[in-house]
Design a protein around this motif. Structure first.
Motif, PDB file in Angstrom:
ATOM      1  N   VAL A 127       0.907  -1.318  -0.075  1.00 25.95           N
ATOM      2  CA  VAL A 127       0.021   0.162   0.003  1.00 25.95           C
ATOM      3  C   VAL A 127       0.724   1.278  -0.017  1.00 25.95           C
ATOM      4  CG1 VAL A 127      -1.729   1.420   1.314  1.00 25.95           C
ATOM      5  CG2 VAL A 127      -2.003  -0.917   1.066  1.00 25.95           C
ATOM      6  N   THR A 128       1.986   1.088   0.593  1.00 28.75           N
ATOM      7  CA  THR A 128       2.894   2.309   0.625  1.00 28.75           C
ATOM      8  C   THR A 128       3.984   2.461  -0.238  1.00 28.75           C
ATOM      9  OG1 THR A 128       4.167   1.121   2.365  1.00 28.75           O
ATOM     10  CG2 THR A 128       2.384   2.863   3.225  1.00 28.75           C
ATOM     11  N   SER A 129       4.065   1.587  -1.417  1.00 30.49           N
ATOM     12  CA  SER A 129       5.302   1.488  -2.213  1.00 30.49           C
ATOM     13  C   SER A 129       5.120   2.343  -3.121  1.00 30.49           C
ATOM     14  CB  SER A 129       5.020  -0.034  -2.889  1.00 30.49           C
ATOM     15  OG  SER A 129       4.117  -0.216  -3.629  1.00 30.49           O
ATOM     16  N   ASN A 130       4.264   3.241  -3.071  1.00 25.32           N
ATOM     17  CA  ASN A 130       4.016   4.411  -4.122  1.00 25.32           C
ATOM     18  C   ASN A 130       4.927   5.926  -3.710  1.00 25.32           C
ATOM     19  OD1 ASN A 130       1.870   6.089  -2.623  1.00 25.32           O
ATOM     20  ND2 ASN A 130       1.054   3.865  -2.814  1.00 25.32           N
ATOM     21  N   ARG A 131       5.115   6.653  -4.998  1.00 26.53           N
ATOM     22  CA  ARG A 131       5.811   7.850  -4.559  1.00 26.53           C
ATOM     23  C   ARG A 131       4.991   8.879  -3.476  1.00 26.53           C
ATOM     24  NH1 ARG A 131       7.801   9.443 -10.827  1.00 26.53           N
ATOM     25  NH2 ARG A 131       9.034   7.576 -11.127  1.00 26.53           N
ATOM     26  N   PHE A 132       3.636   8.780  -3.481  1.00 21.42           N
ATOM     27  CA  PHE A 132       2.724   9.553  -2.637  1.00 21.42           C
ATOM     28  C   PHE A 132       3.269   9.169  -1.396  1.00 21.42           C
ATOM     29  CE2 PHE A 132      -0.517   9.973  -0.033  1.00 21.42           C
ATOM     30  CZ  PHE A 132      -1.212  11.348   0.058  1.00 21.42           C
ATOM     31  N   SER A 133       3.229   8.015  -1.097  1.00 20.22           N
ATOM     32  CA  SER A 133       3.482   7.505   0.393  1.00 20.22           C
ATOM     33  C   SER A 133       4.945   7.848   0.679  1.00 20.22           C
ATOM     34  CB  SER A 133       3.169   5.986   0.405  1.00 20.22           C
ATOM     35  OG  SER A 133       1.960   5.717   0.157  1.00 20.22           O
ATOM     36  N   ILE A 134       5.861   7.761  -0.352  1.00 24.31           N
ATOM     37  CA  ILE A 134       7.253   8.031   0.154  1.00 24.31           C
ATOM     38  C   ILE A 134       7.220   9.603   0.645  1.00 24.31           C
ATOM     39  CG2 ILE A 134       9.627   8.476  -0.874  1.00 24.31           C
ATOM     40  CD1 ILE A 134       8.981   5.950  -2.864  1.00 24.31           C
ATOM     41  N   ARG A 135       6.883  10.497  -0.273  1.00 19.46           N
ATOM     42  CA  ARG A 135       6.656  11.865  -0.158  1.00 19.46           C
ATOM     43  C   ARG A 135       5.984  12.217   1.353  1.00 19.46           C
ATOM     44  NH1 ARG A 135       5.224  12.370  -5.528  1.00 19.46           N
ATOM     45  NH2 ARG A 135       3.171  12.816  -4.723  1.00 19.46           N
ATOM     46  N   LYS A 136       4.798  11.538   1.544  1.00 13.72           N
ATOM     47  CA  LYS A 136       4.059  11.519   2.841  1.00 13.72           C
ATOM     48  C   LYS A 136       4.808  11.177   4.082  1.00 13.72           C
ATOM     49  CE  LYS A 136      -0.167  13.155   4.293  1.00 13.72           C
ATOM     50  NZ  LYS A 136      -0.757  14.575   3.975  1.00 13.72           N
ATOM     51  N   LEU A 137       5.203  10.087   4.046  1.00 11.82           N
ATOM     52  CA  LEU A 137       5.931   9.510   5.381  1.00 11.82           C
ATOM     53  C   LEU A 137       7.281   9.931   5.251  1.00 11.82           C
ATOM     54  CD1 LEU A 137       4.742   5.631   4.695  1.00 11.82           C
ATOM     55  CD2 LEU A 137       3.885   7.397   6.440  1.00 11.82           C
ATOM     56  N   GLY A 138       8.193  10.372   4.601  1.00  9.31           N
ATOM     57  CA  GLY A 138       9.336  11.113   4.660  1.00  9.31           C
ATOM     58  C   GLY A 138      10.288   9.978   5.217  1.00  9.31           C
ATOM     59  N   ARG A 139      10.885  10.292   6.417  1.00  8.24           N
ATOM     60  CA  ARG A 139      11.943   9.342   6.823  1.00  8.24           C
ATOM     61  C   ARG A 139      11.299   8.022   7.371  1.00  8.24           C
ATOM     62  NH1 ARG A 139      16.253  13.162  10.202  1.00  8.24           N
ATOM     63  NH2 ARG A 139      16.942  14.376   8.305  1.00  8.24           N
ATOM     64  N   LYS A 140       9.866   8.220   7.756  1.00  6.58           N
ATOM     65  CA  LYS A 140       9.312   7.142   8.324  1.00  6.58           C
ATOM     66  C   LYS A 140       9.119   5.831   7.344  1.00  6.58           C
ATOM     67  CE  LYS A 140       6.910   9.722  11.921  1.00  6.58           C
ATOM     68  NZ  LYS A 140       5.512  10.236  12.240  1.00  6.58           N
ATOM     69  N   TRP A 141       9.082   6.194   5.942  1.00  5.57           N
ATOM     70  CA  TRP A 141       9.011   5.189   5.031  1.00  5.57           C
ATOM     71  C   TRP A 141      10.033   4.273   5.029  1.00  5.57           C
ATOM     72  CZ3 TRP A 141      11.367   3.362   0.635  1.00  5.57           C
ATOM     73  CH2 TRP A 141      10.503   2.726  -0.111  1.00  5.57           C
ATOM     74  N   LYS A 142      11.272   4.645   4.945  1.00 10.70           N
ATOM     75  CA  LYS A 142      12.352   3.548   5.213  1.00 10.70           C
ATOM     76  C   LYS A 142      12.139   2.688   6.493  1.00 10.70           C
ATOM     77  CE  LYS A 142      15.958   5.601   2.350  1.00 10.70           C
ATOM     78  NZ  LYS A 142      17.459   6.078   2.413  1.00 10.70           N
ATOM     79  N   THR A 143      11.940   3.451   7.637  1.00 16.32           N
ATOM     80  CA  THR A 143      11.654   2.766   8.718  1.00 16.32           C
ATOM     81  C   THR A 143      10.470   1.629   8.505  1.00 16.32           C
ATOM     82  OG1 THR A 143      12.276   4.417  10.178  1.00 16.32           O
ATOM     83  CG2 THR A 143      11.174   2.830  11.099  1.00 16.32           C
ATOM     84  N   LEU A 144       9.449   1.802   7.987  1.00 13.37           N
ATOM     85  CA  LEU A 144       8.363   1.101   7.602  1.00 13.37           C
ATOM     86  C   LEU A 144       8.641  -0.149   6.591  1.00 13.37           C
ATOM     87  CD1 LEU A 144       5.189   0.341   7.816  1.00 13.37           C
ATOM     88  CD2 LEU A 144       4.996   1.752   5.749  1.00 13.37           C
ATOM     89  N   HIS A 145       9.396   0.230   5.627  1.00 16.92           N
ATOM     90  CA  HIS A 145       9.822  -0.907   4.794  1.00 16.92           C
ATOM     91  C   HIS A 145      10.924  -1.805   5.368  1.00 16.92           C
ATOM     92  CE1 HIS A 145       7.382  -0.060   0.967  1.00 16.92           C
ATOM     93  NE2 HIS A 145       6.827   0.868   1.933  1.00 16.92           N
ATOM     94  N   ARG A 146      11.614  -1.402   6.336  1.00 16.67           N
ATOM     95  CA  ARG A 146      12.171  -2.519   6.870  1.00 16.67           C
ATOM     96  C   ARG A 146      11.750  -3.609   7.527  1.00 16.67           C
ATOM     97  NH1 ARG A 146      14.998   2.273   9.168  1.00 16.67           N
ATOM     98  NH2 ARG A 146      17.061   2.610   7.812  1.00 16.67           N
ATOM     99  N   LEU A 147      10.224  -3.583   7.677  1.00 22.69           N
ATOM    100  CA  LEU A 147       9.286  -4.774   7.988  1.00 22.69           C
ATOM    101  C   LEU A 147       9.566  -5.824   7.100  1.00 22.69           C
ATOM    102  CD1 LEU A 147       5.936  -3.168   8.710  1.00 22.69           C
ATOM    103  CD2 LEU A 147       7.426  -4.606  10.329  1.00 22.69           C
ATOM    104  N   VAL A 148      10.225  -5.761   6.053  1.00 25.25           N
ATOM    105  CA  VAL A 148      10.392  -6.759   4.869  1.00 25.25           C
ATOM    106  C   VAL A 148      11.429  -7.732   5.592  1.00 25.25           C
ATOM    107  CG1 VAL A 148      12.444  -5.641   3.719  1.00 25.25           C
ATOM    108  CG2 VAL A 148      11.078  -7.315   2.636  1.00 25.25           C
ATOM    109  N   TYR A 149      12.232  -7.406   6.410  1.00 27.17           N
ATOM    110  CA  TYR A 149      13.130  -8.547   7.033  1.00 27.17           C
ATOM    111  C   TYR A 149      12.497  -9.205   8.065  1.00 27.17           C
ATOM    112  CZ  TYR A 149      16.361  -4.768   5.461  1.00 27.17           C
ATOM    113  OH  TYR A 149      16.928  -3.809   4.484  1.00 27.17           O
TER     114      TYR A 149
END
Length: 208
Positions: A127-149
């Motif tokens: 759901v957050t893999s789009n550019r809008f989510s990247i802009r909206k979440l800012g630094r939190k986006w990378k933190t969220l996507h570390r869930l992949v581990y």
């Protein structure tokens, strides 16, 4: 769009297996229990795609070729698609679209719970893999996507409970997953980047 042919090739490579498995199921080529085989194949395919997605970063560090990162999002979304098909197959072929059976499995079978947690994590990433989510979440986006581990660990645990009797194949995927997690350590990532620089500057000095 850069790497257009590469993106199309990845799309075709990811879309062919489920279509082939569906063809085999329709024409009774998957044995006496085609539904279960289809569900198992989709689950394994999702795990393989997750591992391939994670290998894109170390490949880019080694080669500095942008094409690896260019298809990382697409591979992640394909992984999510396989999981959705995996869950749909489970609901249709194993649970028979009976909600009470699904709820019973969720309460009685730990591997179902683990798989559901992995799905929820993948859903959040998709759901957050789009550019809008990247802009909206800012630094939190990378933190969220570390869930992949964590999702990888859950997927491996899910598979371990499913295969049980045959640990050889599971161990191979677990070792690959462990190696990919190690590449996320700063020391290992730095070593990969230095090796990539050395190879590009002096390719003849690197012996394989």
């Amino acid at each position: 769009m850069r790497y257009r042919l590469w993106r199309v090739g990845v799309f075709l490579a990811a879309s062919v297996p489920p279509l082939y498995w569906l063809y085999c199921a329709v024409f009774n080529l998957l044995g006496p229990d085609p539904g279960k085989v289809l569900v198992d194949n989709l689950g394994l395919g999702a795990l393989i795609l997750l591992l391939i997605t994670l290998v894109m970063t170390p490949l880019q560090q080694l080669t500095r070729w942008g094409g690896w990162i260019a298809v990382r999002r697409q591979l992640g979304l394909w992984c999510f698609t396989y999981v959705v098909l995996h869950l749909s197959g489970y609901a249709l072929f194993i649970a028979g679209l009976r909600l009470e059976l699904v709820l019973r499995d969720l309460s009685e079978r730990p591997y179902i719970i683990v798989g559901a947690l992995a799905f929820i994590g993948l859903l959040a990433l998709a759901v957050t893999s789009n550019r809008f989510s990247i802009r909206k979440l800012g630094r939190k986006w990378k933190t969220l996507h570390r869930l992949v581990y964590a999702i990888l660990l859950l997927a491996l645990l899910h598979m371990l409970w499913v295969v049980r009797a045959d640990l050889g194949e599971w161990l191979a995927y677990a070792l690959i997953g462990g190696a990919l997690l190690l590449t996320r350590l700063s020391a290992v990532a730095g070593a990969l980047q230095r090796a990539g620089v050395l190879f590009r500057e002096n390719p003849k000095k690197i012996e394989i």
